[in-house]
Design a protein around this motif. Sequence first.
Motif, PDB file in Angstrom:
ATOM      1  N   ILE A  76       0.947  -1.278  -0.014  1.00 26.07           N
ATOM      2  CA  ILE A  76       0.008   0.124   0.011  1.00 26.07           C
ATOM      3  C   ILE A  76       0.954   1.227   0.028  1.00 26.07           C
ATOM      4  O   ILE A  76       0.511   2.074  -0.808  1.00 26.07           O
TER       5      ILE A  76
ATOM      6  N   VAL B 287      -6.397   4.650  -1.852  1.00 27.19           N
ATOM      7  CA  VAL B 287      -5.587   3.479  -2.203  1.00 27.19           C
ATOM      8  C   VAL B 287      -6.169   2.207  -1.618  1.00 27.19           C
ATOM      9  O   VAL B 287      -6.522   1.110  -2.356  1.00 27.19           O
ATOM     10  N   TYR B 288      -6.482   2.204  -0.480  1.00 28.16           N
ATOM     11  CA  TYR B 288      -7.137   0.881   0.157  1.00 28.16           C
ATOM     12  C   TYR B 288      -8.444   0.579  -0.384  1.00 28.16           C
ATOM     13  O   TYR B 288      -8.454  -0.447  -0.932  1.00 28.16           O
TER      14      TYR B 288
ATOM     15  N   VAL C 141      -7.636  -0.682  -4.140  1.00 26.19           N
ATOM     16  CA  VAL C 141      -7.037  -1.904  -4.095  1.00 26.19           C
ATOM     17  C   VAL C 141      -8.004  -2.921  -3.854  1.00 26.19           C
ATOM     18  O   VAL C 141      -8.240  -4.192  -4.627  1.00 26.19           O
TER      19      VAL C 141
END
Lengths: 127, 127
Positions: A28, A47-48, A51
């Motif tokens: 990450i 980002v989390y 993803v």
Amino acid sequence: MPSRASRKTKQRDALREVLERSERPLSIGELLEAATKRIDGLGVATVYRTVNALLEDDVVEVVAIPGEPVRYELANKGHHHHFQCEKCTRVFDIAGCIDNIRKLIPPKFRVRAHELTVYGLCASCAR
Amino acid sequence: MPSRASRKTKQRDALREVLERSERPLSIGELLEAATKRIDGLGVATVYRTVNALLEDDVVEVVAIPGEPVRYELANKGHHHHFQCEKCTRVFDIAGCIDNIRKLIPPKFRVRAHELTVYGLCASCAR
DNA sequence: ATAGGTGCAAACAGTTTGCATGTAT
DNA sequence: ATACATGCAAACTGTTTGCACCTAT
């Protein structure tokens, strides 16, 4: 049909592109760092979330290594395994596969998948 | 000689004993739960500290399975690998090992260790 | 007596979530 | 226009650390 509609945004594109251009799995943190160069002000949460969305869509896969943060890589790379350098901690893909796994496990067990991680020193750290 | 002197305490004994009696790798939570039955008021911090001490002394080893909490098992079991049942999630030891790992990795890389996890259905879940 | 170990709570780090705002459709 | 996506900060979870007290040696 999928319940979730996936939009095209610059954040999402940037993250997928970073993954596409990387020859090794990224954490990450690495993703955030690389993608921030393209998208200014990119947040961790995005980002989390991105993803995880990519994971659900089977676009990326998890590469988990003991004691290390989880890394991600594109799922379309086909079957392969991983090598972690014990010095620089980077993780590399290794092509090819071992066989005869089936003979290791008890007869009544059913094998569906396997994962192999090799540890050692990468080319640059070994010299 | 080692700089650290390791004392014999009931907490440490209890934890090692729990590991000795377990036929499968245990997570921190499982360790805490099992050892609390013997030592009342046992704290999480102690479990972490003890496990880490045992790790440093090579008494226990990490068993990491992607997407699962890290588990620990005694190191004296000799080289072996793990099988996780995708139905009951239990982790089993599998004896034996694969070979020719070295041939998979690039020439200049140095191999020190490897870890293999096989997934599928265990005997009871497969039937 | 003394160094190391323990429990507790506070501190940390990594990840998730709520919410107001922005934006692709 | 509307629903999804984003950024920020607060909330959580899991792990580590500081400190006063305890205990094996």
